[in-house]
Every structure is written in structure tokens, then in C-alpha cells.
Design a protein around this motif. Structure first.
Motif, PDB file in Angstrom:
ATOM      1  N   ASN A 134      26.361 -76.348  20.634  1.00 44.42           N
ATOM      2  CA  ASN A 134      27.325 -75.358  20.444  1.00 44.42           C
ATOM      3  C   ASN A 134      27.328 -74.547  19.326  1.00 44.42           C
ATOM      4  O   ASN A 134      26.671 -74.706  18.308  1.00 44.42           O
ATOM      5  N   TYR A 135      27.599 -73.316  19.733  1.00 43.67           N
ATOM      6  CA  TYR A 135      27.510 -72.131  18.414  1.00 43.67           C
ATOM      7  C   TYR A 135      28.703 -71.611  18.321  1.00 43.67           C
ATOM      8  O   TYR A 135      29.727 -71.362  19.234  1.00 43.67           O
ATOM      9  N   ASP A 136      28.853 -70.803  17.357  1.00 43.55           N
ATOM     10  CA  ASP A 136      30.037 -69.998  17.055  1.00 43.55           C
ATOM     11  C   ASP A 136      29.731 -68.618  17.169  1.00 43.55           C
ATOM     12  O   ASP A 136      30.793 -67.769  17.554  1.00 43.55           O
ATOM     13  N   ALA A 137      28.610 -68.082  17.311  1.00 43.59           N
ATOM     14  CA  ALA A 137      28.393 -66.660  17.336  1.00 43.59           C
ATOM     15  C   ALA A 137      26.848 -66.549  18.103  1.00 43.59           C
ATOM     16  O   ALA A 137      25.951 -67.451  18.184  1.00 43.59           O
ATOM     17  N   VAL A 138      26.537 -65.476  18.829  1.00 44.45           N
ATOM     18  CA  VAL A 138      25.493 -65.223  19.774  1.00 44.45           C
ATOM     19  C   VAL A 138      24.846 -63.787  19.074  1.00 44.45           C
ATOM     20  O   VAL A 138      25.466 -63.012  18.695  1.00 44.45           O
ATOM     21  N   LEU A 139      23.348 -63.973  18.619  1.00 43.36           N
ATOM     22  CA  LEU A 139      22.859 -62.607  18.139  1.00 43.36           C
ATOM     23  C   LEU A 139      21.761 -62.324  19.173  1.00 43.36           C
ATOM     24  O   LEU A 139      20.908 -63.080  19.347  1.00 43.36           O
ATOM     25  N   VAL A 140      21.752 -61.308  19.640  1.00 39.66           N
ATOM     26  CA  VAL A 140      21.073 -60.871  20.895  1.00 39.66           C
ATOM     27  C   VAL A 140      19.897 -59.986  20.278  1.00 39.66           C
ATOM     28  O   VAL A 140      20.292 -59.247  19.633  1.00 39.66           O
ATOM     29  N   LEU A 141      18.617 -60.281  20.652  1.00 39.71           N
ATOM     30  CA  LEU A 141      17.262 -59.681  20.294  1.00 39.71           C
ATOM     31  C   LEU A 141      16.823 -59.353  21.487  1.00 39.71           C
ATOM     32  O   LEU A 141      16.168 -60.037  22.135  1.00 39.71           O
ATOM     33  N   GLN A 142      16.773 -57.949  21.633  1.00 36.27           N
ATOM     34  CA  GLN A 142      16.003 -57.568  22.893  1.00 36.27           C
ATOM     35  C   GLN A 142      14.414 -57.573  22.647  1.00 36.27           C
ATOM     36  O   GLN A 142      14.106 -56.838  21.871  1.00 36.27           O
ATOM     37  N   PRO A 143      13.758 -58.133  23.508  1.00 34.03           N
ATOM     38  CA  PRO A 143      12.394 -57.846  23.382  1.00 34.03           C
ATOM     39  C   PRO A 143      11.578 -56.689  23.484  1.00 34.03           C
ATOM     40  O   PRO A 143      10.647 -56.256  22.841  1.00 34.03           O
ATOM     41  N   SER A 144      12.419 -55.722  24.180  1.00 35.15           N
ATOM     42  CA  SER A 144      11.941 -54.292  24.423  1.00 35.15           C
ATOM     43  C   SER A 144      12.201 -53.359  23.305  1.00 35.15           C
ATOM     44  O   SER A 144      12.011 -52.209  23.170  1.00 35.15           O
TER      45      SER A 144
END
Length: 132
Positions: free
Chosen positions: A97-107
Motif C-alpha cells: 500500500n502507498y500514500d502517493a504515486v510518482l509517475v516517471l515516463q520513460p519517454s
């Protein structure tokens, strides 16, 4: 606060087939994102992919999740938010479980991990709902 580093890396692409594995400065494009993710203040790094080739490659970087994104969430018309929700639900079913999501786009491989960590700290300290 537990933050998930989420890397969306589907195999299909309208412009460049398998672009996440295309050579960029001598390494697959996704390499830079994986390298940066190791320096971030996140609890775990998770790669959401529909490709066994990508999954095999990211395991070399210590990615421990054996997750393959469903094909219906991996089309050119699929929304990234649906892939994020599906991945987070899969993790919850596996007691993560996580409190937040950090999106890291490979592009977008040209990023500074210090700047990202500053943003993470700002997000945590100011209790911000979202940050782009």
C-alpha cells in the motif's frame, strides 16, 4: 509517507515500435528512468508493462514485482490513469500500500533526480494533494 515510483512502459507505440527498448545513448530508453528511480526518495519502484522483454530487462535493476499490464490497458487509446489504478490495485492485492504515486515516463529520460527529490519533499512537507 510511502510513495510508489510508477514507470509506465508499454511495448506498443504508434510512432516507434517498442520505443522503451530503443537504443538511446547506448542503452535502452527506459534505462535512464530506471537509473534515476534508484536515486529517488520513494518506497518502491514499479514498472507497468505488457512486455515480457521489458519485464526481464527491468529485473536487472532490482525491480521485484512480476507484473504484466493487461493488453486492454496497453493500447494507444488507453489512459495512463487506468494503468496506474490497475497497478496500484494489483499491489494492494499483494499487500503493498502507498500514500502517493510518482509517475516517471520513460519517454522523458532527461531529468534531474535532485529536482524530483525536492518536489517529493515539498509534496510531503506541505501535504499537497497533487504535484506536476
Amino acid at each position: 509517507m510511502k510513495i510508489l515510483g510508477f514507470i509506465p512502459a508499454r511495448s506498443g507505440s504508434k510512432g516507434l515500435k517498442n520505443k522503451n527498448m530503443i537504443n538511446f545513448l547506448g542503452k535502452p530508453l527506459i534505462y535512464q528512468t530506471l537509473k534515476t528511480s534508484k536515486k529517488l526518495n520513494v518506497s518502491d519502484v514499479f514498472v507497468s508493462t505488457d512486455s515480457k522483454k521489458i519485464l526481464t530487462y527491468v529485473k536487472k535493476f532490482g525491480i521485484k514485482f512480476n507484473y504484466l499490464r493487461p493488453k486492454n490497458l496497453s493500447t494507444s487509446k488507453s489512459q495512463i490513469i487506468d494503468a496506474i489504478f490497475h497497478g496500484v490495485d494489483w499491489l494492494k492485492k499483494n499487500n503493498k500500500n502507498y500514500d502517493a504515486v510518482l509517475v516517471l515516463q520513460p519517454s522523458n529520460p532527461n531529468r534531474n533526480f535532485r529536482v524530483i527529490n525536492k518536489a517529493i519533499n515539498l509534496f510531503k512537507n506541505k501535504k499537497i494533494q497533487s504535484l506536476i
